[in-house]
Design a protein around this motif. Sequence first.
Motif, PDB file in Angstrom:
ATOM      1  N   GLU A 107       0.734  -1.074  -0.031  1.00  0.00           N
ATOM      2  CA  GLU A 107       0.002  -0.037   0.098  1.00  0.00           C
ATOM      3  C   GLU A 107       0.813   1.543  -0.156  1.00  0.00           C
ATOM      4  O   GLU A 107       0.511   2.114  -0.799  1.00  0.00           O
ATOM      5  CB  GLU A 107      -0.839   0.148   1.285  1.00  0.00           C
ATOM      6  CG  GLU A 107      -1.758   1.178   1.198  1.00  0.00           C
ATOM      7  CD  GLU A 107      -2.583   1.252   2.502  1.00  0.00           C
ATOM      8  OE1 GLU A 107      -3.476   1.820   2.629  1.00  0.00           O
ATOM      9  OE2 GLU A 107      -2.607   0.280   3.590  1.00  0.00           O
ATOM     10  N   LEU A 108       2.005   1.336   0.870  1.00  0.00           N
ATOM     11  CA  LEU A 108       2.687   2.562   0.974  1.00  0.00           C
ATOM     12  C   LEU A 108       3.673   2.462  -0.388  1.00  0.00           C
ATOM     13  O   LEU A 108       3.694   3.739  -0.496  1.00  0.00           O
ATOM     14  CB  LEU A 108       3.750   2.298   2.140  1.00  0.00           C
ATOM     15  CG  LEU A 108       3.164   2.403   3.622  1.00  0.00           C
ATOM     16  CD1 LEU A 108       3.870   1.947   4.560  1.00  0.00           C
ATOM     17  CD2 LEU A 108       2.469   3.781   3.676  1.00  0.00           C
ATOM     18  N   CYS A 109       3.840   1.745  -1.055  1.00  0.00           N
ATOM     19  CA  CYS A 109       4.750   1.884  -2.262  1.00  0.00           C
ATOM     20  C   CYS A 109       3.933   2.012  -3.297  1.00  0.00           C
ATOM     21  O   CYS A 109       4.438   2.126  -4.571  1.00  0.00           O
ATOM     22  CB  CYS A 109       5.692   0.766  -2.332  1.00  0.00           C
ATOM     23  SG  CYS A 109       5.100  -0.759  -3.176  1.00  0.00           S
ATOM     24  N   GLY A 110       2.581   2.116  -3.408  1.00  0.00           N
ATOM     25  CA  GLY A 110       1.743   2.345  -4.601  1.00  0.00           C
ATOM     26  C   GLY A 110       1.441   1.133  -5.270  1.00  0.00           C
ATOM     27  O   GLY A 110       0.858   1.454  -6.480  1.00  0.00           O
ATOM     28  N   PHE A 111       1.869   0.123  -4.704  1.00  0.00           N
ATOM     29  CA  PHE A 111       1.554  -0.999  -5.513  1.00  0.00           C
ATOM     30  C   PHE A 111       0.066  -1.323  -6.260  1.00  0.00           C
ATOM     31  O   PHE A 111      -0.447  -1.562  -7.386  1.00  0.00           O
ATOM     32  CB  PHE A 111       1.742  -2.323  -4.661  1.00  0.00           C
ATOM     33  CG  PHE A 111       1.557  -3.670  -5.458  1.00  0.00           C
ATOM     34  CD1 PHE A 111       2.214  -4.441  -6.366  1.00  0.00           C
ATOM     35  CD2 PHE A 111       0.240  -4.498  -4.882  1.00  0.00           C
ATOM     36  CE1 PHE A 111       1.960  -5.558  -6.782  1.00  0.00           C
ATOM     37  CE2 PHE A 111      -0.073  -5.526  -5.372  1.00  0.00           C
ATOM     38  CZ  PHE A 111       0.672  -6.279  -6.417  1.00  0.00           C
ATOM     39  N   PHE A 112      -0.767  -0.904  -5.526  1.00  0.00           N
ATOM     40  CA  PHE A 112      -2.245  -1.353  -5.887  1.00  0.00           C
ATOM     41  C   PHE A 112      -2.549  -0.170  -6.846  1.00  0.00           C
ATOM     42  O   PHE A 112      -3.752  -0.275  -7.510  1.00  0.00           O
ATOM     43  CB  PHE A 112      -3.212  -1.289  -4.683  1.00  0.00           C
ATOM     44  CG  PHE A 112      -3.226  -2.057  -3.766  1.00  0.00           C
ATOM     45  CD1 PHE A 112      -3.157  -3.492  -3.978  1.00  0.00           C
ATOM     46  CD2 PHE A 112      -2.521  -2.006  -2.203  1.00  0.00           C
ATOM     47  CE1 PHE A 112      -2.948  -4.855  -2.996  1.00  0.00           C
ATOM     48  CE2 PHE A 112      -2.167  -3.033  -1.511  1.00  0.00           C
ATOM     49  CZ  PHE A 112      -2.458  -4.219  -1.845  1.00  0.00           C
ATOM     50  N   GLU A 113      -1.964   0.953  -7.012  1.00  0.00           N
ATOM     51  CA  GLU A 113      -2.403   1.848  -8.040  1.00  0.00           C
ATOM     52  C   GLU A 113      -1.892   1.524  -9.362  1.00  0.00           C
ATOM     53  O   GLU A 113      -2.165   2.340 -10.363  1.00  0.00           O
ATOM     54  CB  GLU A 113      -1.959   3.294  -7.297  1.00  0.00           C
ATOM     55  CG  GLU A 113      -2.869   4.149  -6.496  1.00  0.00           C
ATOM     56  CD  GLU A 113      -2.640   3.294  -5.141  1.00  0.00           C
ATOM     57  OE1 GLU A 113      -1.446   3.066  -4.760  1.00  0.00           O
ATOM     58  OE2 GLU A 113      -3.833   3.263  -4.415  1.00  0.00           O
ATOM     59  N   GLN A 114      -0.828   0.712  -9.459  1.00  0.00           N
ATOM     60  CA  GLN A 114      -0.187   0.300 -10.692  1.00  0.00           C
ATOM     61  C   GLN A 114      -0.924  -0.607 -11.249  1.00  0.00           C
ATOM     62  O   GLN A 114      -1.239  -1.871 -10.938  1.00  0.00           O
ATOM     63  CB  GLN A 114       1.250  -0.608 -10.322  1.00  0.00           C
ATOM     64  CG  GLN A 114       2.082   0.355  -9.427  1.00  0.00           C
ATOM     65  CD  GLN A 114       2.597   1.725 -10.251  1.00  0.00           C
ATOM     66  OE1 GLN A 114       2.901   1.540 -11.567  1.00  0.00           O
ATOM     67  NE2 GLN A 114       2.885   2.701  -9.540  1.00  0.00           N
ATOM     68  N   ASN A 115      -2.024  -0.461 -12.403  1.00  0.00           N
ATOM     69  CA  ASN A 115      -2.800  -1.103 -13.204  1.00  0.00           C
ATOM     70  C   ASN A 115      -2.371  -1.331 -14.545  1.00  0.00           C
ATOM     71  O   ASN A 115      -3.235  -1.892 -15.405  1.00  0.00           O
ATOM     72  CB  ASN A 115      -4.273  -0.346 -13.089  1.00  0.00           C
ATOM     73  CG  ASN A 115      -4.859  -0.325 -11.570  1.00  0.00           C
ATOM     74  OD1 ASN A 115      -4.537  -1.071 -10.830  1.00  0.00           O
ATOM     75  ND2 ASN A 115      -5.370   0.709 -11.368  1.00  0.00           N
ATOM     76  N   GLU A 116      -1.248  -1.108 -14.997  1.00  0.00           N
ATOM     77  CA  GLU A 116      -0.925  -1.263 -16.299  1.00  0.00           C
ATOM     78  C   GLU A 116      -0.812  -2.869 -16.794  1.00  0.00           C
ATOM     79  O   GLU A 116      -1.157  -3.222 -18.036  1.00  0.00           O
ATOM     80  CB  GLU A 116       0.362  -0.588 -16.701  1.00  0.00           C
ATOM     81  CG  GLU A 116       1.541  -1.324 -16.077  1.00  0.00           C
ATOM     82  CD  GLU A 116       2.411  -0.417 -15.504  1.00  0.00           C
ATOM     83  OE1 GLU A 116       3.711  -0.621 -15.230  1.00  0.00           O
ATOM     84  OE2 GLU A 116       1.921   0.929 -15.231  1.00  0.00           O
TER      85      GLU A 116
END
Length: 184
Positions: A73-82
């Motif tokens: 969550e902190l590293c932005g994993f879930f925002e990476q949708n490519e």
Amino acid sequence: MKGFGIPCGLPWHLADDVYVPVNSNGKFHWVLTVVALKERCIKVYDFMSSHRSNRKLFFEIQKMDTMLPKYLELCGFFEQNERTNWSVLKCYQGKNKSHPFEVSHVTGIAQQESSSLDCGIFVAAYAEFLSDELEVPSCGISVDTLRLRYASLLWNYGIVKAQNGYVSNNEDPEMRRTKKKKRS
């Protein structure tokens, strides 16, 4: 990329599985854990059945189970949708981002002898089986054959490095100059 662990420098969101060796009790026993990102699951491959109920090992896996989602969550994993839209995967629906991963102990796998210290060989072999998308064997692992195979691979790696003039994994110019002076 099914079955691949994360090669150096590859972002987590581009891998399906991440292989993590975990030490049990800070002693001589290791297990292989596979973080199956698309399944939101940590699969535990323990090669000594007597260790399955080990509380300290359970605690180590539980720490990973809790810390991993927070890290992602902190590293932005879930925002990476490519490559993967995480929010549409069934195992991610209805869970907040910091919800722990499910832990699954894999059964029916070959076990090492209780008196042996061969868990490192088993970790390497099982990681190789899984990354090659092969069935993990339920019996018939020859530790002596695996030792010879891995020793041969390392020996060959050393020979290839020497033939190509590599002196270390670190391409430090100072190391190259020092090594070349010794050859003269």
